[in-house]
Scaffold this active site. Structure first.
Site, PDB file in Angstrom:
ATOM      1  CG  HIS A  61      -0.057   0.139   2.601  1.00 43.98           C
ATOM      2  ND1 HIS A  61       0.420  -1.071   3.126  1.00 43.98           N
ATOM      3  CD2 HIS A  61      -0.070   1.229   3.489  1.00 43.98           C
ATOM      4  CE1 HIS A  61       1.061  -0.513   4.172  1.00 43.98           C
ATOM      5  NE2 HIS A  61       0.719   0.928   4.268  1.00 43.98           N
ATOM      6  CG  HIS A  63       0.012   5.622   4.282  1.00 43.78           C
ATOM      7  ND1 HIS A  63      -1.247   5.814   4.970  1.00 43.78           N
ATOM      8  CD2 HIS A  63       0.215   4.272   4.275  1.00 43.78           C
ATOM      9  CE1 HIS A  63      -1.432   4.953   5.720  1.00 43.78           C
ATOM     10  NE2 HIS A  63      -0.735   3.852   5.139  1.00 43.78           N
ATOM     11  CE1 TYR A 127      -1.101   4.147  10.632  1.00 40.30           C
ATOM     12  CE2 TYR A 127      -1.555   5.244   8.856  1.00 40.30           C
ATOM     13  CZ  TYR A 127      -1.783   4.261   9.411  1.00 40.30           C
ATOM     14  OH  TYR A 127      -2.327   3.174   9.139  1.00 40.30           O
ATOM     15  CD  GLN A 131       1.622   2.854   7.591  1.00 38.72           C
ATOM     16  OE1 GLN A 131       1.106   1.863   7.187  1.00 38.72           O
ATOM     17  NE2 GLN A 131       1.544   3.387   8.962  1.00 38.72           N
TER      18      GLN A 131
END
Length: 134
Positions: A61, A63, A127, A131
């Site tokens: 993924h 971000h 955050y 990751q």
């Protein structure tokens, strides 16, 4: 504190936290593919008039923390980011990607998006930066 911008008759500061995943959450974003993906996404942002403030992800993924104008529509931004990046990555890494995804699409069709306020901007940056799997 987020930058404030001025338009004709308005003032704005718009940031979004965006996340999307590889189809089936397969772990294909190796360091070389991720590096190329980041280059591609920065170019897409430049071409479409928005800014990627921060970008990180993991093998399955990605971000982003982006900043854009009030005239920019999130579905259009996502279409550009996911569509163009998938097309370029499939062209450059197609053999590797198609083998792991059974010849299918690179990105899951869904995504997450949240607005960012000044109170949460630092939390989101922490955050996103955390990751990578430990």
């Amino acid at each position: 504190m987020a930058q404030v911008y001025y338009g004709r008759g308005y003032v704005y500061s718009i940031q979004y936290h965006i996340v999307w995943c590889v189809k089936y959450r397969h772990k294909i974003l190796t360091s070389s593919i991720e590096t190329r993906l980041k280059e591609i996404l920065h170019k897409i942002a430049e071409d479409n008039g928005f800014t990627i403030i921060l970008m990180n992800g993991d093998l399955d993924h990605i971000h982003l923390l982006i900043e854009c104008t009030p005239q920019q529509y999130i579905p259009d931004i996502m279409k550009a980011l996911k569509g163009v990046s998938a097309r370029i990555l499939m062209k450059e890494y197609g053999i590797i990607i198609k083998k792991k995804l059974w010849g299918g699409h690179l990105w899951n069709p869904s995504y997450f998006v949240a607005t960012v306020s000044e109170n949460t901007e630092e939390q989101i940056k922490i955050y996103i930066n955390s990751q990578k799997e430990k």
